[in-house]
Design a protein around this motif. Sequence first.
Motif, PDB file in Angstrom:
ATOM      1  N   LEU A   5      49.139   8.089  36.948  1.00 51.38           N
ATOM      2  CA  LEU A   5      48.327   6.945  36.550  1.00 51.38           C
ATOM      3  C   LEU A   5      49.137   5.882  35.814  1.00 51.38           C
ATOM      4  O   LEU A   5      48.965   4.684  36.069  1.00 51.38           O
ATOM      5  N   ASN A   6      49.996   6.305  34.933  1.00 53.50           N
ATOM      6  CA  ASN A   6      50.760   5.322  34.159  1.00 53.50           C
ATOM      7  C   ASN A   6      51.696   4.507  35.042  1.00 53.50           C
ATOM      8  O   ASN A   6      52.001   3.357  34.747  1.00 53.50           O
ATOM      9  N   GLU A   7      52.175   5.110  36.130  1.00 50.08           N
ATOM     10  CA  GLU A   7      53.054   4.403  37.056  1.00 50.08           C
ATOM     11  C   GLU A   7      52.280   3.718  38.173  1.00 50.08           C
ATOM     12  O   GLU A   7      52.864   3.021  38.994  1.00 50.08           O
ATOM     13  N   ARG A  71      48.189  -3.491  47.192  1.00 50.36           N
ATOM     14  CA  ARG A  71      47.736  -4.174  45.982  1.00 50.36           C
ATOM     15  C   ARG A  71      48.589  -3.711  44.805  1.00 50.36           C
ATOM     16  O   ARG A  71      49.797  -3.852  44.835  1.00 50.36           O
ATOM     17  N   ASP A  72      47.967  -3.111  43.779  1.00 48.37           N
ATOM     18  CA  ASP A  72      48.742  -2.768  42.597  1.00 48.37           C
ATOM     19  C   ASP A  72      49.107  -1.280  42.541  1.00 48.37           C
ATOM     20  O   ASP A  72      49.457  -0.763  41.489  1.00 48.37           O
ATOM     21  N   TRP A  73      49.024  -0.598  43.690  1.00 45.08           N
ATOM     22  CA  TRP A  73      49.363   0.824  43.742  1.00 45.08           C
ATOM     23  C   TRP A  73      50.465   1.072  44.771  1.00 45.08           C
ATOM     24  O   TRP A  73      50.537   0.382  45.784  1.00 45.08           O
ATOM     25  N   ILE A 173      41.630   4.794  49.599  1.00 43.45           N
ATOM     26  CA  ILE A 173      42.424   5.481  48.576  1.00 43.45           C
ATOM     27  C   ILE A 173      42.592   4.592  47.351  1.00 43.45           C
ATOM     28  O   ILE A 173      42.546   5.075  46.212  1.00 43.45           O
ATOM     29  N   HIS A 174      42.764   3.294  47.567  1.00 49.11           N
ATOM     30  CA  HIS A 174      42.890   2.356  46.451  1.00 49.11           C
ATOM     31  C   HIS A 174      41.641   2.387  45.577  1.00 49.11           C
ATOM     32  O   HIS A 174      41.730   2.415  44.338  1.00 49.11           O
ATOM     33  N   TRP A 175      40.468   2.397  46.198  1.00 51.98           N
ATOM     34  CA  TRP A 175      39.217   2.470  45.434  1.00 51.98           C
ATOM     35  C   TRP A 175      39.167   3.757  44.626  1.00 51.98           C
ATOM     36  O   TRP A 175      38.815   3.749  43.432  1.00 51.98           O
ATOM     37  N   PHE A 176      39.547   4.880  45.240  1.00 52.23           N
ATOM     38  CA  PHE A 176      39.511   6.165  44.546  1.00 52.23           C
ATOM     39  C   PHE A 176      40.497   6.183  43.372  1.00 52.23           C
ATOM     40  O   PHE A 176      40.165   6.657  42.276  1.00 52.23           O
ATOM     41  N   LEU A 177      41.687   5.661  43.590  1.00 51.44           N
ATOM     42  CA  LEU A 177      42.693   5.636  42.523  1.00 51.44           C
ATOM     43  C   LEU A 177      42.222   4.788  41.348  1.00 51.44           C
ATOM     44  O   LEU A 177      42.448   5.147  40.180  1.00 51.44           O
ATOM     45  N   GLN A 179      39.167   4.428  40.446  1.00 59.98           N
ATOM     46  CA  GLN A 179      38.164   5.228  39.737  1.00 59.98           C
ATOM     47  C   GLN A 179      38.837   6.237  38.808  1.00 59.98           C
ATOM     48  O   GLN A 179      38.375   6.467  37.692  1.00 59.98           O
ATOM     49  N   ARG A 180      39.931   6.840  39.290  1.00 58.96           N
ATOM     50  CA  ARG A 180      40.652   7.778  38.433  1.00 58.96           C
ATOM     51  C   ARG A 180      41.293   7.039  37.250  1.00 58.96           C
ATOM     52  O   ARG A 180      41.353   7.574  36.146  1.00 58.96           O
ATOM     53  N   TRP A 181      41.751   5.820  37.494  1.00 61.91           N
ATOM     54  CA  TRP A 181      42.303   5.016  36.403  1.00 61.91           C
ATOM     55  C   TRP A 181      41.214   4.691  35.369  1.00 61.91           C
ATOM     56  O   TRP A 181      41.445   4.783  34.156  1.00 61.91           O
ATOM     57  N   ASN A 182      40.040   4.339  35.844  1.00 63.42           N
ATOM     58  CA  ASN A 182      38.926   4.057  34.928  1.00 63.42           C
ATOM     59  C   ASN A 182      38.571   5.298  34.107  1.00 63.42           C
ATOM     60  O   ASN A 182      38.245   5.205  32.922  1.00 63.42           O
ATOM     61  N   SER A 183      38.626   6.444  34.767  1.00 60.99           N
ATOM     62  CA  SER A 183      38.370   7.702  34.056  1.00 60.99           C
ATOM     63  C   SER A 183      39.417   7.929  32.974  1.00 60.99           C
ATOM     64  O   SER A 183      39.097   8.344  31.848  1.00 60.99           O
TER      65      SER A 183
END
Length: 778
Positions: A5-7, A71-73, A173-177, A179-183
């Motif tokens: 997540l941090n990266e 995008r940003d991932w 996958i971007h949407w899912f990632l 969501q994990r970032w928001n978590s």
Amino acid sequence: MRIFLNERKVQLSVTEFSEFKIGPSDRITWGMGRRRSKIGQKWHRELQKTAQEEFPETSFEIPIKGDLRYRDWTVSLHGRIDQLVTGKRFSTLREVKTIGSDLPQNDKILLDSYPSYFLQLSVYFLLAQKDPRWESRNLSAELLFVDISSGFIQRVAFNKKSHAIVNHQLENIHWFLNQRWNSHQRLEKLNYRKPFPKLRQGQKETCDRLADLWENPELLIFEAPTGFGKTGLVLERSLDSLRRRTHERVVFVTGKSTGQLQIVRQLEEMLSGRKDLSYLQIRNRIEHRISSPRHTCGDGLTCRENITDRWAAANICPISLFQNGTISLEQIKSLGRETGICPYEITRSLLPFADFIVADYNYLFGPPNQSLLFHIPGFDPASTLLVVDEAHNLPTRVTDSLSHSLSRQAVERSESELKFSNASSNLLRSYSELIYFLNSIQEPGELNTDLQYELVVLIENIIESLQYSPPPVDLLSKNTRDELWHYFEILEFLNDDSLSRLIWSTGLDFIYLSCLGAPLQIANTLERFSKVVLMSATLSPKNYFYGLCQINPEDSTYLQAKAPWRKKSYDVATDLRVNTSYQSRNLYYFTTAATASAMCGESTTPVVLFFSSYQYANSISKLINLKFPHLRIALQPRKGELLDREHFLKKNLSHSDLLLLVIGSSYSESIDLLGGRVSHAMIIGPALPEVNIVQKFRMKALSEIPRNEAFRQVYQIPALIKINQALGRLVRAPGQKVKVLLHCQRFNQDSYRSLLDPVYQSQLTISSDESLNDWIQS
């Protein structure tokens, strides 16, 4: 899939990328998902040979990796291409896929039926275009579909417009990632109450020690008596790990539903209505069943029929269901009735977004169910904290889940259904051969090596027939479909030489495939996790438990909590007047009944009698009814769901004089209603396991050690662990007291007494009716 997540980076295989999906799938493949089928391997080898004969420079299983920036991932991918067909001026990436459908088919139909295969090829093509190894080559790509029934091969060329499906998957996958970032952001603000407003004697020292050991990656083994508060202390450390991002997720497993409910209740008390944590308890499939106009859960097929299309139409957004932190089973079932989606499929869709999961052992260690957790999108054991509660039950539960049986009558019923459904002649012939084999087993005992080998061949034949020509599942009953799946598990069992196993027969048309131990399987599962905590009230003797789970003491830390107040809570005596062994117990039935009556005379609460079996308890119940009819007796039912068990105990703790329970049953273990509500109890014998062929085989397997030590490991230790568990449930807090009569002279033998918790190791003995009355009245 590993998320950093941090990266803002994710690592996953090309297969994981192509199969990533939030929501259910309606595809059914006979065993293909469990292991790469022999049929697939065979076709891969044949097509490799053909390709190399035509193009000698062709290579196989070529590793490839690369990054896709979206995008940003950063999506970091890796995989192996089946074939790189190389000619003078071209290179073709080729993926080989064996399918059970008839070929040829329209390319569009194949794309709709197997979208992940086309997506996989598209990703490989994108990565290959960036790979300097092939920058000067004229690259193309293709899929080879192989009909495993007929051997027909259909070639589908890669369409460069397929890049659109890659972008679509990247968006998913971007949407899912995100969501994990928001978590991740939400959990950094996680607040919760301390599990206890004030720490009791022993808790403070244990709490501090836990905090020190939590940062150590070694396996932590935590033993604390029932009622000590170990669940609350471990929950506190687990939530702290999530808040500090030491772990991305917590999985808390236990062996019984009562234990799961206790964990959830304590978690809810600590969260106190806050919604920072998304948590979920996984209930079993049966509990999810509904019957409504829009959907009725039946034999399993109706739940998955056209599920992909129905899921899209239902427009369920799983993450929104966590708006209150969690969602109850009743809410999930209500949503199922409203949308027509099977509630169990809704639960599965929630798992990728749960930060804290409470579940049964089976979802990690049971072959039929373990894929539920390990296949969660984004689930990475290497960043997950695993807590195993009631860990003393784990080895037995794992061996039970790996054990199987075959019944001639069940196989014959399935054969009749398969004939009616026009199953392939090969499958029917394989079934007939298995039935003939089962009929031929007339003598009880272990199957010899030749018979075991023959059984392996017969099961392999059935599986090969299933994979070449799958039967029409919609014409088969659930029992028959389950049996067909079962053969894949049986074959894995038969081929796994790491298991300690016994294959035997009663001589009555049954064959049993008993797993006697699975330490390697347990160890391999535990090793996958970032941090593991095994906790229980009864993990002693340590070396015995270590052996069952293949734990290296040097790679683990053992923490034993102290609760000094328990020493004054138990008044224990050993009754030398009776011998409750199977051969002798009937001689002492009246003494047992009279003793129970005497204890009732001095108790203001129900006297609890713990028996080794239901039959034994029932015999004493009948005698008490006959000789002491004034006593109100409550004998536990043989079986019962969670609510039934709680209702039985709550009712009879108030309205009975004697409560008869079976040691090791769900009524005597993992139900905490007895704590503080019982003042007198009897343990009617040591409750040794039944002497049968399995136990005899266990003894035989330990023939190299002294017989008394083998007897201790096979019979005494498992029995005394259950007794320690049962007695631990009677006292759960300081100030609670109970008189316990160990009602059998064997408890006075050191080999039995030494296995009791030290708190129960009394030197006080009862040798007469007078000494019994003196002790009861003291």
